[in-house]
Design a protein around this motif. Structure first.
Motif, PDB file in Angstrom:
ATOM      1  N   MET A   1       0.775  -1.079   0.046  1.00  0.00           N
ATOM      2  CA  MET A   1      -0.007  -0.053   0.008  1.00  0.00           C
ATOM      3  C   MET A   1       0.835   1.285  -0.019  1.00  0.00           C
ATOM      4  O   MET A   1       1.924   1.177   0.687  1.00  0.00           O
ATOM      5  CB  MET A   1      -0.804   0.060   1.272  1.00  0.00           C
ATOM      6  CG  MET A   1      -1.622   1.264   1.276  1.00  0.00           C
ATOM      7  SD  MET A   1      -2.666   1.543   3.013  1.00  0.00           S
ATOM      8  CE  MET A   1      -4.165   0.521   2.494  1.00  0.00           C
ATOM      9  N   GLU A   2       0.704   2.337  -0.859  1.00  0.00           N
ATOM     10  CA  GLU A   2       1.263   3.251  -1.020  1.00  0.00           C
ATOM     11  C   GLU A   2       0.375   4.596  -0.319  1.00  0.00           C
ATOM     12  O   GLU A   2      -0.836   4.643  -0.771  1.00  0.00           O
ATOM     13  CB  GLU A   2       1.849   3.498  -2.496  1.00  0.00           C
ATOM     14  CG  GLU A   2       2.496   4.975  -2.496  1.00  0.00           C
ATOM     15  CD  GLU A   2       3.071   5.170  -4.027  1.00  0.00           C
ATOM     16  OE1 GLU A   2       3.577   6.040  -4.130  1.00  0.00           O
ATOM     17  OE2 GLU A   2       2.799   4.327  -4.933  1.00  0.00           O
ATOM     18  N   THR A   3       1.009   5.340   0.384  1.00  0.00           N
ATOM     19  CA  THR A   3       0.204   6.647   0.768  1.00  0.00           C
ATOM     20  C   THR A   3       0.908   7.938   0.255  1.00  0.00           C
ATOM     21  O   THR A   3       1.919   8.190   0.070  1.00  0.00           O
ATOM     22  CB  THR A   3       0.368   6.917   2.268  1.00  0.00           C
ATOM     23  OG1 THR A   3      -0.029   5.697   2.763  1.00  0.00           O
ATOM     24  CG2 THR A   3      -0.337   8.044   2.843  1.00  0.00           C
ATOM     25  N   ILE A   4      -0.207   8.736  -0.540  1.00  0.00           N
ATOM     26  CA  ILE A   4       0.354   9.832  -1.119  1.00  0.00           C
ATOM     27  C   ILE A   4      -0.334  11.024  -0.603  1.00  0.00           C
ATOM     28  O   ILE A   4      -1.514  11.135  -0.330  1.00  0.00           O
ATOM     29  CB  ILE A   4      -0.169   9.985  -2.928  1.00  0.00           C
ATOM     30  CG1 ILE A   4       0.731   8.697  -3.490  1.00  0.00           C
ATOM     31  CG2 ILE A   4       0.264  11.099  -3.454  1.00  0.00           C
ATOM     32  CD1 ILE A   4       0.341   8.233  -4.908  1.00  0.00           C
ATOM     33  N   ALA A   5       0.514  12.018  -0.136  1.00  0.00           N
ATOM     34  CA  ALA A   5      -0.166  13.027   0.505  1.00  0.00           C
ATOM     35  C   ALA A   5       0.382  14.267  -0.138  1.00  0.00           C
ATOM     36  O   ALA A   5       1.458  14.474  -1.026  1.00  0.00           O
ATOM     37  CB  ALA A   5       0.283  13.369   1.757  1.00  0.00           C
ATOM     38  N   VAL A   6      -0.696  15.281  -0.450  1.00  0.00           N
ATOM     39  CA  VAL A   6      -0.209  16.480  -1.354  1.00  0.00           C
ATOM     40  C   VAL A   6      -0.223  17.458   0.057  1.00  0.00           C
ATOM     41  O   VAL A   6      -1.253  17.712   0.671  1.00  0.00           O
ATOM     42  CB  VAL A   6      -1.340  16.905  -2.086  1.00  0.00           C
ATOM     43  CG1 VAL A   6      -0.937  18.145  -2.862  1.00  0.00           C
ATOM     44  CG2 VAL A   6      -1.356  15.942  -3.098  1.00  0.00           C
ATOM     45  N   TYR A   7       0.851  18.650   0.066  1.00  0.00           N
ATOM     46  CA  TYR A   7       1.045  19.298   1.169  1.00  0.00           C
ATOM     47  C   TYR A   7       0.701  20.881   0.258  1.00  0.00           C
ATOM     48  O   TYR A   7       1.259  21.073  -0.791  1.00  0.00           O
ATOM     49  CB  TYR A   7       2.353  19.412   1.639  1.00  0.00           C
ATOM     50  CG  TYR A   7       2.623  20.336   2.700  1.00  0.00           C
ATOM     51  CD1 TYR A   7       2.034  20.063   3.813  1.00  0.00           C
ATOM     52  CD2 TYR A   7       3.149  21.434   2.554  1.00  0.00           C
ATOM     53  CE1 TYR A   7       2.091  20.979   5.044  1.00  0.00           C
ATOM     54  CE2 TYR A   7       3.412  22.427   3.716  1.00  0.00           C
ATOM     55  CZ  TYR A   7       2.778  22.224   4.924  1.00  0.00           C
ATOM     56  OH  TYR A   7       3.149  23.132   5.973  1.00  0.00           O
ATOM     57  N   TRP A   8      -0.175  21.669   0.833  1.00  0.00           N
ATOM     58  CA  TRP A   8      -0.633  22.870   0.204  1.00  0.00           C
ATOM     59  C   TRP A   8      -0.513  23.990   1.367  1.00  0.00           C
ATOM     60  O   TRP A   8      -1.151  23.610   2.438  1.00  0.00           O
ATOM     61  CB  TRP A   8      -1.576  22.759  -0.453  1.00  0.00           C
ATOM     62  CG  TRP A   8      -2.029  24.327  -1.160  1.00  0.00           C
ATOM     63  CD1 TRP A   8      -1.852  24.537  -2.405  1.00  0.00           C
ATOM     64  CD2 TRP A   8      -2.784  25.114  -0.808  1.00  0.00           C
ATOM     65  NE1 TRP A   8      -1.917  25.894  -2.604  1.00  0.00           N
ATOM     66  CE2 TRP A   8      -2.905  26.362  -1.718  1.00  0.00           C
ATOM     67  CE3 TRP A   8      -3.639  25.406   0.505  1.00  0.00           C
ATOM     68  CZ2 TRP A   8      -3.477  27.243  -1.410  1.00  0.00           C
ATOM     69  CZ3 TRP A   8      -4.351  26.420   0.672  1.00  0.00           C
ATOM     70  CH2 TRP A   8      -4.333  27.441  -0.297  1.00  0.00           C
ATOM     71  N   GLU A   9      -0.030  25.040   1.254  1.00  0.00           N
ATOM     72  CA  GLU A   9      -0.145  26.364   1.945  1.00  0.00           C
ATOM     73  C   GLU A   9      -0.577  27.539   1.149  1.00  0.00           C
ATOM     74  O   GLU A   9       0.022  27.582  -0.065  1.00  0.00           O
ATOM     75  CB  GLU A   9       1.206  26.727   2.524  1.00  0.00           C
ATOM     76  CG  GLU A   9       1.815  25.607   3.687  1.00  0.00           C
ATOM     77  CD  GLU A   9       3.382  25.777   3.929  1.00  0.00           C
ATOM     78  OE1 GLU A   9       3.473  26.139   4.843  1.00  0.00           O
ATOM     79  OE2 GLU A   9       4.032  25.930   2.941  1.00  0.00           O
ATOM     80  N   PRO A  10      -1.466  28.330   1.554  1.00  0.00           N
ATOM     81  CA  PRO A  10      -1.992  29.470   0.733  1.00  0.00           C
ATOM     82  C   PRO A  10      -0.470  30.408   0.596  1.00  0.00           C
ATOM     83  O   PRO A  10      -0.204  31.058  -0.287  1.00  0.00           O
ATOM     84  CB  PRO A  10      -2.633  30.212   1.711  1.00  0.00           C
ATOM     85  CG  PRO A  10      -2.824  29.687   3.103  1.00  0.00           C
ATOM     86  CD  PRO A  10      -2.112  28.215   3.016  1.00  0.00           C
TER      87      PRO A  10
END
Length: 176
Positions: A1-10
């Protein structure tokens, strides 16, 4: 299982931004099959004690490469590098050029390599402000933007909308 996270800041948090003034930007275009030759020439400069602020290499169309060398401007060193470029190009006039003085703005940030679109976040505001971008480079934690003389402060100002930037005085040219 692979976890993909997207990090975003204004507004992207960074460790800091620095500027370096009093630099020379040398660029040379050459056929890709001469890459080893140019690598040896650049290595010889390093062995002679020349230090670089930034070195980039990009492929152009039809097997041509563009090498950019950014270093502290010094008349004697600049003349030595011009002679080296003249002796190594063999491609006639226009195959290399020097721009001086130029300035560099570089951003230090956490995990730039994991942030989708980080290069565009830095480059787009600079281009939107009509500041000429002479060269750029990105690594895991740094973005380097090379601009004409007297443009570093404007570059930092336009990046304030995208990045959280503390005020710092510009750095002078490095020894090398």
């Amino acid at each position: 299982m692979e976890t993909i996270a997207v990090y975003w800041e204004p507004q992207i948090r960074i460790y800091g931004v620095s500027t370096v003034t009093g630099l020379s930007l040398f660029t040379v275009e050459f056929p890709g099959q001469r890459l080893a030759h140019w690598g040896e020439m650049i290595a010889s400069l390093g062995q002679a004690g020349v230090t670089f602020q930034l070195v980039t290499l990009q492929p152009l169309s039809a097997g041509t490469m563009r090498l950019s060398l950014l270093l502290a401007s010094d008349d004697d060193r600049d003349q030595r590098i011009r002679r080296l470029l003249e002796s190594g190009t063999g491609a006639g006039p226009g195959s290399w050029r020097q721009l001086a003085p130029v300035e560099m703005v570089y951003l230090h940030g956490p995990h730039f390599q994991d942030r989708y679109g980080i290069a565009e976040a830095a480059i787009a505001p600079v281009l939107a402000a009509a500041i000429p971008l002479l060269a750029s480079g990105c690594s895991g934690t740094s973005i380097h933007l090379v601009v004409p003389a007297d443009c570093a402060a404007r570059t930092v100002d336009c990046l304030r909308h995208t990045f959280v930037i503390d005020s710092r005085p510009p750095a002078g040219p490095s020894n090398g």
